[in-house]
Design a protein around this motif. Sequence first.
Motif, short mmCIF file in Angstrom:
data_model
loop_
_atom_site.label_atom_id
_atom_site.label_comp_id
_atom_site.label_asym_id
_atom_site.label_seq_id
_atom_site.Cartn_x
_atom_site.Cartn_y
_atom_site.Cartn_z
N ARG A 259 0.83 -1.21 0.00
CA ARG A 259 0.00 0.00 0.00
C ARG A 259 0.87 1.26 0.00
O ARG A 259 0.37 2.35 0.25
N ASP A 260 2.15 1.10 -0.29
CA ASP A 260 3.07 2.23 -0.16
C ASP A 260 3.47 2.80 -1.52
O ASP A 260 4.57 3.35 -1.67
N SER A 261 2.59 2.69 -2.50
CA SER A 261 2.94 3.18 -3.84
C SER A 261 3.26 4.68 -3.83
O SER A 261 4.16 5.14 -4.55
N GLY A 262 2.55 5.44 -3.02
CA GLY A 262 2.84 6.86 -2.92
C GLY A 262 4.23 7.11 -2.38
O GLY A 262 4.98 7.95 -2.92
N TRP A 263 4.57 6.39 -1.33
CA TRP A 263 5.92 6.51 -0.75
C TRP A 263 6.98 6.15 -1.77
O TRP A 263 7.96 6.87 -1.97
N MET A 264 6.81 5.00 -2.43
CA MET A 264 7.81 4.52 -3.37
C MET A 264 7.93 5.41 -4.60
O MET A 264 9.03 5.57 -5.15
N SER A 265 6.83 6.01 -5.02
CA SER A 265 6.87 6.83 -6.23
C SER A 265 7.59 8.16 -6.00
O SER A 265 8.12 8.75 -6.94
N THR A 266 7.61 8.62 -4.75
CA THR A 266 8.27 9.90 -4.46
C THR A 266 9.64 9.74 -3.85
O THR A 266 10.41 10.71 -3.77
N ARG A 267 9.98 8.53 -3.43
CA ARG A 267 11.25 8.32 -2.74
C ARG A 267 12.44 8.72 -3.59
O ARG A 267 13.40 9.34 -3.11
N GLY A 268 12.40 8.38 -4.87
CA GLY A 268 13.53 8.65 -5.73
C GLY A 268 13.75 10.11 -6.04
O GLY A 268 14.82 10.50 -6.51
N ALA A 269 12.73 10.94 -5.78
CA ALA A 269 12.87 12.37 -6.09
C ALA A 269 13.54 13.15 -4.97
O ALA A 269 13.86 14.33 -5.14
N LYS A 270 13.77 12.51 -3.83
CA LYS A 270 14.34 13.21 -2.68
C LYS A 270 15.86 13.13 -2.69
O LYS A 270 16.45 12.15 -3.13
N ASP A 271 16.49 14.18 -2.19
CA ASP A 271 17.94 14.19 -1.98
C ASP A 271 18.18 14.06 -0.49
O ASP A 271 18.02 15.04 0.27
N PRO A 272 18.53 12.85 -0.02
CA PRO A 272 18.67 12.65 1.43
C PRO A 272 19.68 13.58 2.09
O PRO A 272 19.55 13.91 3.26
N ARG A 273 20.68 14.04 1.35
CA ARG A 273 21.70 14.91 1.96
C ARG A 273 21.09 16.22 2.44
O ARG A 273 21.58 16.83 3.40
N HIS A 274 20.02 16.66 1.81
CA HIS A 274 19.39 17.93 2.17
C HIS A 274 18.05 17.72 2.89
O HIS A 274 17.26 18.65 2.98
N ALA A 275 17.84 16.51 3.37
CA ALA A 275 16.60 16.18 4.08
C ALA A 275 16.85 16.03 5.57
O ALA A 275 17.99 15.82 6.01
N ALA A 276 15.79 16.17 6.34
CA ALA A 276 15.88 15.90 7.77
C ALA A 276 15.88 14.39 7.98
O ALA A 276 14.96 13.70 7.55
N ILE A 277 16.91 13.89 8.62
CA ILE A 277 17.02 12.46 8.90
C ILE A 277 17.33 12.30 10.38
O ILE A 277 18.40 12.69 10.85
N SER A 278 16.38 11.76 11.10
CA SER A 278 16.56 11.46 12.52
C SER A 278 16.16 10.01 12.74
O SER A 278 15.00 9.64 12.56
N VAL A 279 17.13 9.18 13.10
CA VAL A 279 16.97 7.73 13.08
C VAL A 279 16.81 7.18 14.50
O VAL A 279 17.60 7.52 15.40
N TYR A 280 15.81 6.33 14.66
CA TYR A 280 15.60 5.61 15.91
C TYR A 280 16.13 4.19 15.69
O TYR A 280 15.55 3.41 14.94
N GLU A 281 17.26 3.87 16.33
CA GLU A 281 17.87 2.55 16.16
C GLU A 281 17.22 1.57 17.13
O GLU A 281 17.10 1.85 18.34
N VAL A 282 16.81 0.40 16.62
CA VAL A 282 15.98 -0.52 17.39
C VAL A 282 16.50 -1.95 17.28
O VAL A 282 16.84 -2.41 16.19
N HIS A 283 16.54 -2.62 18.41
CA HIS A 283 16.68 -4.08 18.44
C HIS A 283 15.27 -4.62 18.65
O HIS A 283 14.69 -4.46 19.74
N LEU A 284 14.71 -5.22 17.61
CA LEU A 284 13.30 -5.59 17.65
C LEU A 284 12.98 -6.56 18.79
O LEU A 284 11.86 -6.56 19.31
N GLY A 285 13.95 -7.36 19.18
CA GLY A 285 13.68 -8.37 20.20
C GLY A 285 13.64 -7.85 21.61
O GLY A 285 13.23 -8.58 22.52
#
Length: 761
Positions: A259-285
């Motif tokens: 159901r993520d066609s919208g996400w996938m269709s716009t993902r390639g247009a972004k430049d991650p270097r100029h985007a806000a990236i804040s990562v939550y690192e998780v150990h799922l277990g």
Amino acid sequence: MTAIDETFATRAEPEAGTARHADVPGSGTAGQPPSVHPDAIAALMAANHGDPFAVLGPHRVGPNAWEVRAVLPEARAAALVMDGRTVPFEKRHPDGFYVARIAGEHRPLYEIEVESWDGTKRRRYDPYGFGSSIEQYDVASLREVGTNLVYRMLGAQSGQLDGIDGFRFAVWAPNARKVSVVGDFNDWDGRRHPMRLWQDGGIWELFVPGLKAGVRYKFEIRGPDGSLVPLKADPVAFAAQHPPETASVTHGSGEFDWRDSGWMSTRGAKDPRHAAISVYEVHLGSWARVPEEGNRYLTYRELAERLIPYVKDMGFTHIEMLPITEFPFDGSWGYQPVSLFAPTSRFGTPEDFAAFVDAAHEAGIGVLLDWVPGHFPLDAHGLGLFDGTHLYEHADPRQGFHQDWGTYIYNFGRTEVATFLAANARFWLEHYHLDGLRVDAVASMLYLDYSRRQGEWIPNRYGGNENLDAIDFLRKTNEATYSHAPGTITVAEESTSWPGVSHPTYTGGLGFGFKWNMGWMHDTLHFMQEDPIHRRYHHHNLTFGLLYAFSENFILPLSHDEVVHGKGSLLGKMPGDRWQKFANLRAYYGFMWGHPGKKLLFMGGEFGQEREWNHDHSLDWHHLDDPLHKGVQSVVRDLNRLYVSTPALYSRDVEHTGFQWLVADDQDNSVIAWARKGAKPGEVAIVVSNFTPVPREGYRIGVPQAGFYREAFNSDAGVYGGSNLGNQGGRHTDDQASHGQKQSLSLTLPPLATMIFLLEG
């Protein structure tokens, strides 16, 4: 869900004289007499025949005559069924070698009816009645680093051959004398399903008709000396048993309802270097467990319902999972994987994992995976000595064995190994829609002498310590991922001063999108652990990172590595009494979010967990009953929300023009301040930190533009558990020069606090 399921093209058996596999003299290939050499029968019954298709299945014995041969050790009797008629098999060997003769001009399509010793009868198609479904050019393409054929051709692929459903098994084992697929469907009997060899590619393959999803299997392999190696899991298995069980599992067919066609269709247009990236690192277990049910793990779908809304509420833009490629030992946290193409069954099925990714994208959250291409464990069912030789790993332990971790090191110079690993990177980004890979332990891959003394390593052909094969592999993998999965990112965990890690390959770089700034982490944590009275002597630990902050595309990591192995928690590293510990941590987070570079924080750090992380236990969520812990959580939430809504704090992270020192040399007061600038005029943020417990009134700071600066964040706010000292919402600039600027601000600096001011109007 998969792009691997297909209708296999029908391939007729090669005519006599054009066989693509090794013939066994006298074994009864097409055009030879119908009798089968006793040695060939004996080899089949001993599971030691390297060319089963030369003997088994239908073989023409005359212009209109065929002989069908089968190994059926489970049968009391057997019959061949075709065109509505039944032809009994003749038993030619007491252990179950059967032969039936039929008339016909064309190659027959038939079934075999087996009567077992308890009298039950089952009918199935004969795997040796089907031709190969693999093309020669596909085999040759497996040597092209970056191809996706590895996971489209190898492994257990569901599909149809001659209109019959089943699974095609294919595995690379070029030095093996014989390979069989064994599993629940054949009582783990290596005589039942020996495979065909494509000699020029070292690929063994077999189509097993009628096989369903969810069946356990492995490969039984005889090495070049004829001895059996331990049963091997499929290197390209798409599903695996729950450890400590070690079998691969046939995955099945069908497309996941993404159901993520919208996400996938716009993902390639972004430049991650100029985007806000804040990562939550998780150990799922260990993010959370279910104590009332034996302290069990949450499933992928339960994590989708609980973890993703939490990450969304906290304002993080990405989740980064510690490795979830199937691994045998819980204590490795996934960093010693065995089945690189299978999401671990600890939390559910491959479909469940896809649902987790889909839910993240629906919530606007990117998903990153910790990926481990540098080494693998010695478990007998794994890749080590796979075909009886050092196939995936270097034979020389000076190149092929990692002394620190007790693991094998991949032979990156073997093209098939590099192709296997690069295809795995593409697999997770394309097949499961992941948004990036954080590549583990890159430094250990780059240096031949990594953690080795003199005499324990072999120099490269130029006499240096650089691993030229690994460098080439990393560059080609990055090129492949960015080419085929635009908008995704690769991140290097690289702890040395290797140049150009995040620079393009065409400039001589390694081609990663980002690099963890390990130096920043070590320096600033060292500063924070000092008693404030001594911090004046360590001020350089705050400022040194800005000397190289724009030499790479950096991520600032406060990862799991900083809260394990006796290092304690982040909160535990902070000096002072309880109030000061929390104040220090809040100030440090403000400093980090205001600093150039993308952000990464390991779970539990966002609410100031007090104990060291333990992978066997849930996070201490009960801490949130304490206002001080709740205050730290609110700090991280508010910092994330401010960060993603303020271009000055992220849009020019990788450009020195987006940063300006204001106060760099006030070590006596442990005060530091800078300006962050966006691409548009007026996008200005001022970050000020006071790392002593002394409030400072009327502290003047020069600023680059005149106007009103709103106090957008203050880590000393009362709602966070601070002393609530601040600047009444903001300050107007004065026409008083300071710090080389024509205008300045007169500020109140709270104790042990960071403030962020935004220019308005």
